[in-house]
Design an enzyme around this catalytic site. Sequence first.
Site, PDB file in Angstrom:
ATOM      1  N   LYS A   1       3.261   7.737  12.247  1.00  0.00           N
ATOM      2  CA  LYS A   1       3.338   9.159  11.881  1.00  0.00           C
ATOM      3  C   LYS A   1       3.235   9.293  10.362  1.00  0.00           C
ATOM      4  O   LYS A   1       3.887   8.561   9.620  1.00  0.00           O
ATOM      5  CB  LYS A   1       4.662   9.731  12.385  1.00  0.00           C
ATOM      6  CG  LYS A   1       4.843  11.216  12.197  1.00  0.00           C
ATOM      7  CD  LYS A   1       6.181  11.643  12.805  1.00  0.00           C
ATOM      8  CE  LYS A   1       6.432  13.138  12.679  1.00  0.00           C
ATOM      9  NZ  LYS A   1       7.720  13.524  13.295  1.00  0.00           N
TER      10      LYS A   1
ATOM     11  N   SER B   1       7.334  17.178  16.259  1.00  0.00           N
ATOM     12  CA  SER B   1       6.376  17.009  15.190  1.00  0.00           C
ATOM     13  C   SER B   1       5.580  15.714  15.253  1.00  0.00           C
ATOM     14  O   SER B   1       4.682  15.490  14.456  1.00  0.00           O
ATOM     15  CB  SER B   1       7.104  17.072  13.846  1.00  0.00           C
ATOM     16  OG  SER B   1       8.073  16.047  13.727  1.00  0.00           O
TER      17      SER B   1
ATOM     18  N   SER C   1      11.389  15.531  18.363  1.00  0.00           N
ATOM     19  CA  SER C   1      10.033  15.071  18.057  1.00  0.00           C
ATOM     20  C   SER C   1       9.671  13.716  18.637  1.00  0.00           C
ATOM     21  O   SER C   1       8.507  13.330  18.613  1.00  0.00           O
ATOM     22  CB  SER C   1       9.834  15.038  16.532  1.00  0.00           C
ATOM     23  OG  SER C   1      10.029  16.316  15.978  1.00  0.00           O
TER      24      SER C   1
END
Length: 614
Positions: free
Chosen positions: A208, A283, A307
């Site tokens: 990420k 996210s 997330s």
Amino acid sequence: MIQKMILRLFRSYFNASVNICTRAILIIISAIIYQTFVIVEVFLNNFNLVYPPYLANLIRMMQNFVTDVLGYILSILAYETAMMNIFVRRLLRFLVSLLAIIVYPLTFFVNIRRTRKCPPPVNPLLFKSATTLAMMIRKKEITSEEIVAAYIERCKEVNPYVNAIVEPRYEAAIREARSIDKMIASTEKSADELAKEYPLLGLPMTVKESIAVEGMSNDCGTVYPYRNPAKADAAIIKLARAAGAVPIAVTNTPQLCMNWETYNNVLGLTTNPYDQQRTTGGSSGGEAALISSGASVMGVGSDIAGSLRLPPMFNGIFGHKPTPRLLSVEGHVPDCLDPDFEEYFTLGPIARYAEDLSLLLKVLKQPGAPDVPFDKPVDVTKLKFYYMNGDGSNVSNSIGSDVKNAMNKAKDYMKNTHNIEVQELKIKNIEHMWEIGIRVLLNIRHVRNIYTDPENREKWISIWPEVLKKMFGLSNHNFLCVAYGPLQKFFDALPKSYYKNLLSIFDQIKNDFEKALSDDAVLLFPTFPYPAHKHYRIYYKFLNCGYLTIFSALGLPVTACPIELTSKGLPVGIQIVANKCNDHLTIAVAKEFERAFGGWVPPNKELGGYIKTA
């Protein structure tokens, strides 16, 4: 005497009615403002509206006046809506749901061209778990370069469909893979010795973008006038590299990880590999989309409000929110100065295969981490199983039929296969956890955000100029990043005495969960009321975040586990929850459900050409 009693009773009812009406009116005003912002946000992200420069001058002239007015209104709103009784909760849900009248048809319009289908994987290597691939590399049955090249090829194939990769490092990854192959070819160490020293030897991974990978983008979806790559690896990336992993790309995230939908003003919108018109969640949506499409075998994301759980559910894969402080959060953007930050915020693994969660967690746990016995055998038939269908808050929506079917499927399996009755868990005052979760998370101090003073991390610059710029489409920041400032001010203005009362209820709830789960039980809980929805519909469904924030606030480890596909081919999963330091229990149950229900199913496999030989 009777007349006086009647008069007092009338006054009491009259005052209560005025109080409720006042709160209702103030919430309606708040809802109108919120809905206006959402509509502007959706249009800006799809039509790139350009406003003439002279409007910026007008905005600056209005700033001082509006700052004072908005600040005053905010303090009134906060005070008047402090007590969230049942009426206020239902009104809040109703008003936010009204936004669907506009957003629902609008999402059909903005998604009308997103009709391409992500092709299913065909390379047999893409159907093997990271655990299996690592063993094959160590035994010299295959080279790291072959595996890394296969995943790079798949990334290039699927990224035009999902738009998940912020920045690749393909050439560097191939060089690193070749170096690993040379080391393996020349070493005298056995496969077992290599496994102990390099558990991830030669395996590709994705990361990420909010987690630092040296030399790679680490802006977390924020528009900057210059490139500012990460100067060093995050702590968990150092550990992954030391164990032999090869990062191949960093993946998309909403700006500063502040959304349950993955888009920003740098890369744009990430789409779901099962249906381009639907969200990947957020996210960690870029990471989940890439792993689910077979373009990454394993990755890492972050979680403070779901997330590591919502994106895996929407994309049909596994994610794990670990026990707090199991993994270091050093090197994440945004970071935080609050010493309690790590009690709620975690980094964690995402994978297509449940066994890879333990593999990654054992490698990535930090020195001095809580003791979690990942290697301890778990007999799921000896565990107690509980379930809850929600938090009863009257704010979140009840689970829909698809999620209810998945919950029932898991419960029925335990009953029919292992003769284990999954019992309903009842926690006193659980209906307050929606509000408690939000309040506790927003009470974290000094999280880096767009209002953080660059000269003093403990202070903010004025929030209202950016709010006004957003209203006129002149801001480079996404809606929720801008809204974070007013929202924080709102909650800061609430009466402290009420928050203390909530905390006392929270302590009782935590104790009840700890007692019920002990060290030999798991809880099955919905991840979200529905499967993945169309892009931007989160703006009238965000109140359902309570399904996720409850366990963020409680600090409990959770594994996101896929159960099945709906009739429309969309993944549905559930959360498996345990007490702190019992991560191995939730992962063991996830493995059991994976064996029973099949786990990850490749997207769009009906297109043909899909091969599975693993």
